[in-house]
Write a protein that holds these residues in place. Structure first.
Motif, PDB file in Angstrom:
ATOM      1  N   PHE A   9       0.825  -1.207   0.000  1.00 19.96           N
ATOM      2  CA  PHE A   9       0.000   0.000   0.000  1.00 19.96           C
ATOM      3  C   PHE A   9       0.861   1.260   0.000  1.00 19.96           C
ATOM      4  N   GLU A  10       1.987   1.230   0.702  1.00 18.27           N
ATOM      5  CA  GLU A  10       2.901   2.381   0.682  1.00 18.27           C
ATOM      6  C   GLU A  10       3.472   2.598  -0.715  1.00 18.27           C
ATOM      7  N   TYR A  11       3.845   1.519  -1.368  1.00 19.65           N
ATOM      8  CA  TYR A  11       4.365   1.582  -2.731  1.00 19.65           C
ATOM      9  C   TYR A  11       3.313   2.173  -3.674  1.00 19.65           C
ATOM     10  N   THR A  12       2.106   1.651  -3.588  1.00 24.06           N
ATOM     11  CA  THR A  12       1.015   2.121  -4.440  1.00 24.06           C
ATOM     12  C   THR A  12       0.729   3.592  -4.202  1.00 24.06           C
ATOM     13  N   TYR A  13       0.656   3.985  -2.941  1.00 22.76           N
ATOM     14  CA  TYR A  13       0.407   5.383  -2.581  1.00 22.76           C
ATOM     15  C   TYR A  13       1.494   6.290  -3.164  1.00 22.76           C
ATOM     16  N   HIS A  14       2.745   5.897  -2.956  1.00 18.89           N
ATOM     17  CA  HIS A  14       3.875   6.717  -3.414  1.00 18.89           C
ATOM     18  C   HIS A  14       3.852   6.914  -4.928  1.00 18.89           C
ATOM     19  N   PHE A  15       3.684   5.843  -5.674  1.00 15.26           N
ATOM     20  CA  PHE A  15       3.755   5.970  -7.132  1.00 15.26           C
ATOM     21  C   PHE A  15       2.486   6.568  -7.735  1.00 15.26           C
ATOM     22  N   ASN A  16       1.346   6.386  -7.096  1.00 11.69           N
ATOM     23  CA  ASN A  16       0.157   7.138  -7.531  1.00 11.69           C
ATOM     24  C   ASN A  16       0.410   8.632  -7.354  1.00 11.69           C
ATOM     25  N   LYS A  17       0.990   9.000  -6.206  1.00 12.94           N
ATOM     26  CA  LYS A  17       1.297  10.406  -5.924  1.00 12.94           C
ATOM     27  C   LYS A  17       2.273  10.963  -6.968  1.00 12.94           C
ATOM     28  N   GLU A  18       3.269  10.184  -7.317  1.00 12.18           N
ATOM     29  CA  GLU A  18       4.240  10.610  -8.340  1.00 12.18           C
ATOM     30  C   GLU A  18       3.567  10.795  -9.701  1.00 12.18           C
ATOM     31  N   MET A  19       2.693   9.867 -10.067  1.00 11.54           N
ATOM     32  CA  MET A  19       1.990   9.986 -11.350  1.00 11.54           C
ATOM     33  C   MET A  19       1.092  11.214 -11.377  1.00 11.54           C
ATOM     34  N   ILE A  20       0.391  11.466 -10.295  1.00 13.37           N
ATOM     35  CA  ILE A  20      -0.476  12.653 -10.215  1.00 13.37           C
ATOM     36  C   ILE A  20       0.364  13.912 -10.355  1.00 13.37           C
ATOM     37  N   LYS A  21       1.517  13.938  -9.708  1.00 16.41           N
ATOM     38  CA  LYS A  21       2.422  15.097  -9.787  1.00 16.41           C
ATOM     39  C   LYS A  21       2.918  15.304 -11.219  1.00 16.41           C
ATOM     40  N   ILE A  22       3.359  14.245 -11.857  1.00 17.12           N
ATOM     41  CA  ILE A  22       3.874  14.342 -13.232  1.00 17.12           C
ATOM     42  C   ILE A  22       2.770  14.805 -14.189  1.00 17.12           C
ATOM     43  N   ILE A  23       1.590  14.241 -14.033  1.00 12.29           N
ATOM     44  CA  ILE A  23       0.472  14.654 -14.885  1.00 12.29           C
ATOM     45  C   ILE A  23       0.153  16.123 -14.656  1.00 12.29           C
ATOM     46  N   SER A  24       0.113  16.552 -13.393  1.00  8.75           N
ATOM     47  CA  SER A  24      -0.231  17.952 -13.099  1.00  8.75           C
ATOM     48  C   SER A  24       0.806  18.918 -13.663  1.00  8.75           C
ATOM     49  N   GLU A  25       2.063  18.505 -13.694  1.00 10.10           N
ATOM     50  CA  GLU A  25       3.125  19.351 -14.247  1.00 10.10           C
ATOM     51  C   GLU A  25       3.097  19.403 -15.772  1.00 10.10           C
ATOM     52  N   ASN A  26       2.383  18.482 -16.382  1.00 11.39           N
ATOM     53  CA  ASN A  26       2.331  18.387 -17.846  1.00 11.39           C
ATOM     54  C   ASN A  26       0.899  18.281 -18.356  1.00 11.39           C
ATOM     55  N   LEU A  27      -0.022  18.869 -17.634  1.00  8.91           N
ATOM     56  CA  LEU A  27      -1.447  18.701 -17.923  1.00  8.91           C
ATOM     57  C   LEU A  27      -1.813  19.052 -19.364  1.00  8.91           C
ATOM     58  N   GLU A  28      -1.176  20.078 -19.913  1.00  7.11           N
ATOM     59  CA  GLU A  28      -1.503  20.485 -21.281  1.00  7.11           C
ATOM     60  C   GLU A  28      -1.048  19.460 -22.322  1.00  7.11           C
ATOM     61  N   LYS A  29      -0.127  18.549 -21.938  1.00  8.55           N
ATOM     62  CA  LYS A  29       0.383  17.537 -22.863  1.00  8.55           C
ATOM     63  C   LYS A  29      -0.270  16.175 -22.671  1.00  8.55           C
ATOM     64  N   VAL A  30      -1.039  16.034 -21.616  1.00 11.19           N
ATOM     65  CA  VAL A  30      -1.604  14.738 -21.248  1.00 11.19           C
ATOM     66  C   VAL A  30      -2.934  14.515 -21.964  1.00 11.19           C
ATOM     67  N   ASP A  31      -3.087  13.332 -22.549  1.00  9.14           N
ATOM     68  CA  ASP A  31      -4.336  13.045 -23.252  1.00  9.14           C
ATOM     69  C   ASP A  31      -5.383  12.459 -22.296  1.00  9.14           C
ATOM     70  N   GLU A  32      -6.598  12.326 -22.805  1.00  9.80           N
ATOM     71  CA  GLU A  32      -7.721  11.840 -22.000  1.00  9.80           C
ATOM     72  C   GLU A  32      -7.497  10.420 -21.488  1.00  9.80           C
ATOM     73  N   LYS A  33      -6.780   9.613 -22.252  1.00  8.49           N
ATOM     74  CA  LYS A  33      -6.540   8.223 -21.846  1.00  8.49           C
ATOM     75  C   LYS A  33      -5.716   8.168 -20.557  1.00  8.49           C
ATOM     76  N   ALA A  34      -4.699   9.018 -20.436  1.00  5.34           N
ATOM     77  CA  ALA A  34      -3.877   9.045 -19.223  1.00  5.34           C
ATOM     78  C   ALA A  34      -4.717   9.476 -18.022  1.00  5.34           C
ATOM     79  N   ILE A  35      -5.566  10.473 -18.208  1.00  6.34           N
ATOM     80  CA  ILE A  35      -6.454  10.934 -17.133  1.00  6.34           C
ATOM     81  C   ILE A  35      -7.417   9.809 -16.749  1.00  6.34           C
ATOM     82  N   SER A  36      -7.945   9.134 -17.739  1.00  5.65           N
ATOM     83  CA  SER A  36      -8.860   8.026 -17.495  1.00  5.65           C
ATOM     84  C   SER A  36      -8.179   6.899 -16.715  1.00  5.65           C
ATOM     85  N   LEU A  37      -6.940   6.587 -17.072  1.00  6.61           N
ATOM     86  CA  LEU A  37      -6.232   5.483 -16.423  1.00  6.61           C
ATOM     87  C   LEU A  37      -5.824   5.788 -14.988  1.00  6.61           C
ATOM     88  N   ILE A  38      -5.384   7.017 -14.699  1.00  6.85           N
ATOM     89  CA  ILE A  38      -5.042   7.342 -13.308  1.00  6.85           C
ATOM     90  C   ILE A  38      -6.307   7.324 -12.457  1.00  6.85           C
TER      91      ILE A  38
END
Length: 84
Positions: A9-38
Motif C-alpha cells: 500500500f505504501e508503494y502504491t500510494y507513493h507511485f500514484n502520488k508521483e503519477m499525479i504530480k507528473i500529470i499535473s506538471e504536464n497537464l496540457e500535454k496529457v491526453d484523456e486516456k492518461a487521465i482516465s487510467l489514473i
C-alpha cells in the motif's frame, strides 16, 4: 503478512502520488486516456476498500476532478491501512 500488505500500500500510494504530480506538471500535454487510467487506478482501490468496509463506492471508469486525485489517493491509503 500485515507488513507485506503495508509495504504494498505504501508503494502504491507513493507511485500514484508521483503519477499525479507528473500529470499535473504536464497537464496540457496529457491526453484523456492518461487521465482516465489514473482515475481508474484510484477508483479500483477505492472500490475494493468500500466493498470491505461496506461503504458507497466510485464507478470503475468514473472521472474525478483532477484537483481531488491527491486526496482520493491519500484516503485510499488511509482506508487500506485501516483495513489491514
Amino acid at each position: 503478512m500485515k507488513e507485506k500488505l503495508v509495504d504494498l500500500f505504501e508503494y502504491t500510494y507513493h507511485f500514484n502520488k508521483e503519477m499525479i504530480k507528473i500529470i499535473s506538471e504536464n497537464l496540457e500535454k496529457v491526453d484523456e486516456k492518461a487521465i482516465s487510467l489514473i482515475n481508474h487506478t484510484l477508483n479500483a482501490q477505492q472500490i475494493w476498500n468500500s466493498r470491505i468496509l461496506n461503504e458507497k463506492s466510485f464507478e470503475v471508469w468514473q472521472i474525478n476532478p483532477f484537483e481531488n486525485l491527491d486526496g482520493i489517493n491519500q484516503q485510499n491509503f488511509n482506508k487500506s491501512l485501516e483495513i489491514v
